[in-house]
Enzyme design. Structure first.
Site, PDB file in Angstrom:
ATOM      1  NE  ARG A 121      -4.126  -1.981   1.915  1.00 51.89           N
ATOM      2  CZ  ARG A 121      -4.155  -3.094   2.667  1.00 51.89           C
ATOM      3  NH1 ARG A 121      -3.232  -3.243   3.629  1.00 51.89           N
ATOM      4  NH2 ARG A 121      -5.061  -4.017   2.485  1.00 51.89           N
ATOM      5  CE  LYS A 143      -1.002  13.539 -14.684  1.00 55.42           C
ATOM      6  NZ  LYS A 143      -1.440  14.020 -16.013  1.00 55.42           N
ATOM      7  CD  GLU A 185       6.874  16.580 -22.524  1.00 54.97           C
ATOM      8  OE1 GLU A 185       6.370  17.579 -21.965  1.00 54.97           O
ATOM      9  OE2 GLU A 185       6.203  15.599 -22.894  1.00 54.97           O
ATOM     10  CE  LYS A 227       4.987  17.180 -14.445  1.00 50.95           C
ATOM     11  NZ  LYS A 227       5.300  15.949 -15.209  1.00 50.95           N
ATOM     12  CD  GLU A 237      -4.524  16.177 -15.802  1.00 51.16           C
ATOM     13  OE1 GLU A 237      -5.251  15.901 -16.770  1.00 51.16           O
ATOM     14  OE2 GLU A 237      -3.355  15.779 -15.680  1.00 51.16           O
ATOM     15  NE  ARG A 242       0.206  16.724 -12.965  1.00 49.51           N
ATOM     16  CZ  ARG A 242       0.876  15.933 -12.144  1.00 49.51           C
ATOM     17  NH1 ARG A 242       0.604  15.932 -10.852  1.00 49.51           N
ATOM     18  NH2 ARG A 242       1.834  15.146 -12.599  1.00 49.51           N
ATOM     19  CG  ASN A 246      -2.528  16.457 -20.309  1.00 55.08           C
ATOM     20  OD1 ASN A 246      -1.601  15.691 -20.072  1.00 55.08           O
ATOM     21  ND2 ASN A 246      -3.587  16.565 -19.514  1.00 55.08           N
ATOM     22  CG  HIS A 249       0.815  15.185 -23.849  1.00 57.97           C
ATOM     23  ND1 HIS A 249       1.498  16.389 -23.837  1.00 57.97           N
ATOM     24  CD2 HIS A 249       1.629  14.292 -23.222  1.00 57.97           C
ATOM     25  CE1 HIS A 249       2.656  16.227 -23.221  1.00 57.97           C
ATOM     26  NE2 HIS A 249       2.765  14.970 -22.842  1.00 57.97           N
ATOM     27  CG  HIS A 253      -1.139  10.432 -25.813  1.00 52.68           C
ATOM     28  ND1 HIS A 253      -1.726  10.671 -24.587  1.00 52.68           N
ATOM     29  CD2 HIS A 253       0.201  10.431 -25.579  1.00 52.68           C
ATOM     30  CE1 HIS A 253      -0.784  10.803 -23.667  1.00 52.68           C
ATOM     31  NE2 HIS A 253       0.384  10.668 -24.246  1.00 52.68           N
ATOM     32  CG  HIS A 267       5.970  10.761 -25.115  1.00 53.72           C
ATOM     33  ND1 HIS A 267       4.594  10.710 -25.235  1.00 53.72           N
ATOM     34  CD2 HIS A 267       6.230  11.696 -24.159  1.00 53.72           C
ATOM     35  CE1 HIS A 267       4.044  11.557 -24.385  1.00 53.72           C
ATOM     36  NE2 HIS A 267       5.019  12.168 -23.722  1.00 53.72           N
TER      37      HIS A 267
END
Length: 369
Positions: A121, A143, A185, A227, A237, A242, A246, A249, A253, A267
């Site tokens: 956990r 993330k 980025e 960031k 987010e 936040r 993206n 993206h 993607h 990427h």
């Protein structure tokens, strides 16, 4: 050395940006390393290139290192890869108060972070990012995820690292294509929220990509600070802030999916081209002038990344790319938010974009030469 705090209350941590940090890893991580034996997850290339430096630092501090190797590439971010890592960590006797070191790029950071999020956990981990993309993006913010047959990063958790050491020396071993993909980025932070930084990059991009020390540290530290500010205000987010990260993206993607998440399109390259498309779509809808869209296009092209959709040689139409977008994890009640621009440095979340308009726009872009 630049030290950037990520302010999250009891889960706050620092990001160090400097040359030679792997040699200082044991010293900087000393408060977090409770046991003599230290588990390190490493991309096999990163271990080959940088593992000796890290192991020497830990050995000099009287730690023993236990290595878990991860094959390069997105294929390692799988259910099977996650299960193997968790079994290994359990075999190593990792406890909730321990910290696992992650040496490599975004794949290793994502996979290790997710394993640490769910192991007993939740246990701690330390990011040692060795790619430009990981240093300025994926190593910061918590993330973590794996890929599934349904898509990229669809199974994961928010789990913050306890420390990030971005050693700029590791960037000297990157292939030029990967370095440029990581630069996408860096450029993103200027396009989405800092026009002055975008202007600075237009002047200093060549020096950053040549790994000149002062411009490189400034670019990485500025990106991380941007960031960190966003993550501190909108960690999970739940607001639109936040979501601005993206930028590029949603388009990107879809392009990655169409190219099979392969080396055909890295990427960072997909994000760079996605930013161009977002800027052009913003201009098409009258949100920005064509001059700003052209500046974004030039910045991507000048950094040696694809800036025209037609250059990818895709055998599809706009509708097929939009179908990929429908599987985006940001889809909500049938609506897909897009990050668009009101100007360079002025990104916003648009929730009223018609996918039919996006499809028609992409058809036009696929034909451009």
């Amino acid at each position: 050395m630049a030290v950037i705090p990520v302010a999250l209350g009891g889960r706050s941590y620092d990001v160090h940006v400097e040359h030679g940090l792997l040699e200082q890893a044991a010293t900087l991580a000393r408060p977090l390393l409770r046991k003599q034996r230290v588990p390190v997850v490493a991309d096999t290339n990163a271990r080959r290139l940088h593992g000796d430096r890290l192991e020497r630092s830990l050995s000099e501090a009287r730690h023993d290192v236990s290595w878990f190797d991860v094959a390069p590439g997105e294929g390692s971010k799988s259910w099977n890869g996650l299960a193997q890592m968790c079994d290994w960590l359990l075999g190593e006797g990792v406890e909730r108060g321990d910290h696992v070191l992650a040496l490599g790029g975004g794949v290793v950071g994502d996979l290790t972070g997710f394993a640490c999020a769910i192991l007993k956990r939740g246990c701690g981990f330390i990011q040692l990012p060795t790619t430009l993309l990981a240093q300025v993006d994926s190593s910061v913010g918590g993330k973590t995820a794996i890929n599934t047959s349904a898509g990229k990063n669809l199974v994961g958790a928010f789990h913050q690292p306890s420390l990030v050491l971005a050693d700029l020396d590791t960037l000297g071993t990157l292939p030029q294509r990967e370095l440029r993909a990581g630069y996408a980025e860096v450029l993103k932070y200027g396009v989405l929220g800092d026009r002055a930084f975008f202007d600075w990059l237009q002047t200093n991009a060549a020096a950053v990509l040549a790994l000149n020390s002062d411009p490189l540290q400034h670019a990485v530290a500025t990106s991380v600070a941007a960031k960190a500010r966003i993550v501190a205000e909108d960690e999970r987010e739940t607001d639109d802030l936040r979501a601005l990260l993206n930028l590029g993206h949603t388009f990107g993607h879809a392009l990655e999916a169409e190219t099979g998440f392969s080396d055909r399109l890295l990427h960072g390259e997909s994000v760079a081209l996605g930013m161009v498309l977002a800027a052009r779509f913003s201009a098409r809808t009258g949100l920005i002038g064509v001059e700003d869209a052209a500046r974004v296009t030039h910045a991507v092209s000048a950094a040696g990344m694809p800036a025209e959709l037609s250059a990818l040689g895709l055998e599809c139409d706009g509708a097929r790319l939009v179908d990929h977008m429908r599987h985006d994890k940001k889809m909500d009640a049938g609506t897909l938010p897009f990050i668009l621009l009101r100007g360079i440095g002025e990104a916003f979340v648009a929730r009223d974009v018609e996918l039919a308009d996006v499809s028609a726009f992409l058809d036009e872009q696929l034909q451009l030469r």
